[in-house]
Design an enzyme around this catalytic site. Structure first.
Site, short mmCIF file in Angstrom:
data_model
loop_
_atom_site.label_atom_id
_atom_site.label_comp_id
_atom_site.label_asym_id
_atom_site.label_seq_id
_atom_site.Cartn_x
_atom_site.Cartn_y
_atom_site.Cartn_z
N LYS A 247 -15.46 -8.54 4.27
CA LYS A 247 -14.14 -8.80 4.84
C LYS A 247 -14.19 -8.77 6.35
O LYS A 247 -14.83 -7.92 6.95
CB LYS A 247 -13.12 -7.76 4.35
CG LYS A 247 -12.81 -7.86 2.88
CD LYS A 247 -11.68 -6.93 2.51
CE LYS A 247 -11.33 -7.08 1.03
NZ LYS A 247 -10.17 -6.28 0.66
N SER B 19 -3.03 -7.81 2.85
CA SER B 19 -3.40 -7.65 4.26
C SER B 19 -3.89 -8.96 4.85
O SER B 19 -3.58 -9.28 6.00
CB SER B 19 -4.48 -6.57 4.39
OG SER B 19 -3.99 -5.32 4.02
N HIS C 227 0.84 -1.20 0.00
CA HIS C 227 0.00 0.00 0.00
C HIS C 227 0.87 1.25 0.00
O HIS C 227 0.58 2.21 -0.72
CB HIS C 227 -0.92 0.03 1.23
CG HIS C 227 -1.95 -1.04 1.23
ND1 HIS C 227 -2.14 -1.87 2.31
CD2 HIS C 227 -2.87 -1.43 0.31
CE1 HIS C 227 -3.13 -2.71 2.05
NE2 HIS C 227 -3.58 -2.47 0.83
N ARG D 77 -1.70 -6.61 -8.18
CA ARG D 77 -0.64 -7.58 -7.88
C ARG D 77 -0.56 -8.68 -8.92
O ARG D 77 0.49 -9.28 -9.10
CB ARG D 77 -0.88 -8.22 -6.51
CG ARG D 77 -0.77 -7.26 -5.36
CD ARG D 77 -1.22 -7.90 -4.10
NE ARG D 77 -2.63 -8.27 -4.26
CZ ARG D 77 -3.40 -8.76 -3.32
NH1 ARG D 77 -2.92 -8.96 -2.13
NH2 ARG D 77 -4.66 -9.05 -3.54
#
Length: 156
Positions: free
Chosen positions: A41, A127, A17, A90
C-alpha cells in the site's frame, strides 16, 4: 480477560474505523488498535502520524490503546496475549479475502478472527477512496473525524 487486536494501515483512519473501534471496545475487555507495515500500500501518512491519529481516535475508550507491528499479525497477537483479531467487513469481497486470512491465522497460531459488518452508512468508505477524493479536491469531511480531516488537508 478478553483481548483483541484491530489491525490496519489506517491511512487515514475513517469514521468506518471509528465505528469498528466503538463496537469492538464494547465487546472486549481490551482492544489494541494496531497499525502495521503493509508494503503493498502507498501511504500518505508516516507511521508516527498514523499513531497520533489513532491515539486521538481511541481516546474516548478507556479499554483501547494503540499499538504498532512489523511482521506477522499473529506474532504480534501472541506477543500481546491477544486471542482475537477484529476485522471490519464492508462487502462480500472483503469477506472472501478476510475469511481465507482468518483461517490461515487460526491454523498457524490458534488466534481467532471476529468479523464486524460495517454500518451501512459507512460501507463505501475506504482510506484509499478518502485519499483519492481529497487529492482531487472533493469534500471528505463526513468520512473522517475533524482532527483527521485537518491533518489530511494539511498533507495535500
Amino acid at each position: 480477560m478478553s483481548k483483541a487486536v484491530f489491525p490496519g494501515t489506517f491511512d487515514p483512519p475513517t469514521v468506518g474505523h471509528l465505528d469498528i473501534v466503538t463496537r469492538a471496545a464494547a465487546a472486549f475487555d481490551e482492544l489494541i488498535v494496531a497499525t502495521g507495515v503493509n508494503q503493498s500500500k502507498n501511504r500518505l501518512f508516516g507511521p508516527q502520524e498514523r499513531i497520533e491519529m489513532l491515539t486521538e481516535l481511541v481516546e474516548p475508550f478507556p479499554n483501547a490503546r494503540v499499538g504498532t507491528f512489523d511482521g506477522l499479525l499473529v506474532d504480534y497477537c501472541r506477543a500481546e496475549g491477544a486471542g482475537v483479531i477484529v476485522k471490519g467487513l464492508r462487502s462480500a469481497a472483503d469477506y472472501d479475502y478476510e475469511l481465507q486470512m482468518a483461517q490461515l491465522n487460526r491454523r498457524m497460531t490458534g488466534v481467532d478472527t471476529v468479523f464486524l459488518p460495517t454500518a451501512p452508512e459507512n460501507a463505501f468508505i475506504s482510506s484509499s477512496w478518502v485519499k483519492e477524493i481529497a487529492r482531487l479536491g472533493g469534500d471528505v469531511s463526513t468520512f473522517v473525524t475533524p482532527a483527521v480531516h485537518a491533518r489530511l488537508l494539511a498533507k495535500l
